[in-house]
Scaffold this motif. Structure first.
Motif, short mmCIF file in Angstrom:
data_model
loop_
_atom_site.label_atom_id
_atom_site.label_comp_id
_atom_site.label_asym_id
_atom_site.label_seq_id
_atom_site.Cartn_x
_atom_site.Cartn_y
_atom_site.Cartn_z
N THR A 30 51.11 42.97 35.64
CA THR A 30 51.41 41.88 34.66
C THR A 30 50.03 40.93 34.67
O THR A 30 49.82 40.77 33.68
CB THR A 30 52.39 40.77 35.40
OG1 THR A 30 53.73 41.72 35.24
CG2 THR A 30 52.68 40.12 34.47
N LEU A 31 49.77 40.60 35.35
CA LEU A 31 48.26 39.51 35.87
C LEU A 31 47.86 40.03 34.54
O LEU A 31 46.45 39.99 33.28
CB LEU A 31 47.52 39.06 36.59
CG LEU A 31 48.29 37.91 37.54
CD1 LEU A 31 47.96 37.89 39.25
CD2 LEU A 31 48.54 37.00 37.42
N GLN A 32 46.96 41.45 34.81
CA GLN A 32 46.00 42.51 33.95
C GLN A 32 46.18 42.72 32.70
O GLN A 32 45.56 42.37 31.39
CB GLN A 32 45.55 43.80 34.33
CG GLN A 32 44.44 44.34 36.31
CD GLN A 32 44.21 45.06 36.02
OE1 GLN A 32 45.61 46.13 35.91
NE2 GLN A 32 43.39 44.97 36.97
N GLU A 33 48.08 42.78 32.35
CA GLU A 33 48.18 43.06 30.80
C GLU A 33 48.48 41.89 29.86
O GLU A 33 47.46 41.82 28.73
CB GLU A 33 49.93 43.47 30.88
CG GLU A 33 50.00 43.61 30.11
CD GLU A 33 51.91 44.26 29.57
OE1 GLU A 33 52.60 42.94 29.13
OE2 GLU A 33 52.25 44.57 30.70
N PHE A 34 48.31 40.71 30.44
CA PHE A 34 48.04 39.29 30.01
C PHE A 34 46.89 38.73 30.20
O PHE A 34 46.57 37.49 29.87
CB PHE A 34 49.11 37.95 30.16
CG PHE A 34 50.30 38.62 29.51
CD1 PHE A 34 50.65 38.39 29.17
CD2 PHE A 34 51.13 38.92 30.79
CE1 PHE A 34 52.35 38.54 28.49
CE2 PHE A 34 52.70 39.31 30.06
CZ PHE A 34 53.34 39.38 29.25
N LYS A 35 46.04 39.52 31.21
CA LYS A 35 44.49 38.90 31.05
C LYS A 35 44.50 38.03 31.73
O LYS A 35 43.46 36.95 31.46
CB LYS A 35 43.79 38.92 29.31
CG LYS A 35 43.37 40.75 29.36
CD LYS A 35 42.81 40.84 27.53
CE LYS A 35 42.33 41.54 26.95
NZ LYS A 35 42.78 43.40 27.51
N SER A 70 45.08 37.62 46.69
CA SER A 70 44.35 36.41 46.51
C SER A 70 43.37 37.34 45.11
O SER A 70 44.42 37.87 44.38
CB SER A 70 42.58 36.17 46.99
OG SER A 70 41.64 37.29 46.40
N VAL A 71 43.62 36.02 43.80
CA VAL A 71 43.69 36.21 42.44
C VAL A 71 42.33 35.86 42.12
O VAL A 71 42.05 34.39 42.19
CB VAL A 71 45.08 35.42 41.86
CG1 VAL A 71 44.56 36.17 39.95
CG2 VAL A 71 45.95 36.42 42.25
N GLN A 72 41.92 36.06 41.22
CA GLN A 72 40.49 35.92 40.84
C GLN A 72 40.28 36.24 39.06
O GLN A 72 40.89 36.35 38.77
CB GLN A 72 39.33 36.68 41.52
CG GLN A 72 38.61 36.56 42.54
CD GLN A 72 37.88 37.62 42.75
OE1 GLN A 72 37.27 39.07 42.25
NE2 GLN A 72 37.03 37.23 43.60
N ASN A 73 39.79 35.28 38.48
CA ASN A 73 39.66 35.12 37.24
C ASN A 73 39.28 36.07 36.25
O ASN A 73 38.87 37.14 37.55
CB ASN A 73 38.67 34.43 36.85
CG ASN A 73 38.82 33.18 35.14
OD1 ASN A 73 39.58 33.93 34.70
ND2 ASN A 73 38.73 31.92 34.96
N TYR A 74 40.06 37.22 35.13
CA TYR A 74 39.68 38.15 34.94
C TYR A 74 38.55 38.74 34.42
O TYR A 74 38.14 39.65 34.12
CB TYR A 74 41.15 38.11 33.58
CG TYR A 74 41.69 39.57 33.13
CD1 TYR A 74 41.96 40.18 33.33
CD2 TYR A 74 40.07 40.04 31.80
CE1 TYR A 74 41.94 41.56 33.19
CE2 TYR A 74 40.25 41.40 31.15
CZ TYR A 74 41.50 41.84 32.13
OH TYR A 74 41.53 43.28 31.43
#
Length: 75
Positions: A30-35, A70-74
């Motif tokens: 989902t995070l990648q799909e919505f960048k 963790s989540v990093q900026n796209y």
């Protein structure tokens, strides 16, 4: 989505917990799909709840806060 964007735009470290690796995979997609961001370092959370969640359909252990990542900026 707005909250995640604001956190990442300000450079604030974002750590998230989830109950199993399958849920992390869906979050990553989902995070990648919505960048929005990129999932990094998904691993067992040493501070998770010791009680297993009932989830017979998943066929693997599920724990409240079982996985941390963790989540990093796209960009």
């Amino acid at each position: 989505m707005r909250t995640i964007k604001q956190i990442l735009a300000k450079g604030i470290p974002l750590f998230v917990t989830d109950y199993c690796y399958e849920a992390v995979a869906h979050t990553k997609k989902t995070l990648q799909e919505f960048k929005l961001g990129i999932v990094r370092e998904a691993k067992c959370n040493p501070f998770h709840s010791p009680f297993r969640l009932p989830a017979p359909e998943l066929e693997h252990p599920c724990f409240s806060n079982g996985i941390v990542f963790s989540v990093q900026n796209y960009t």
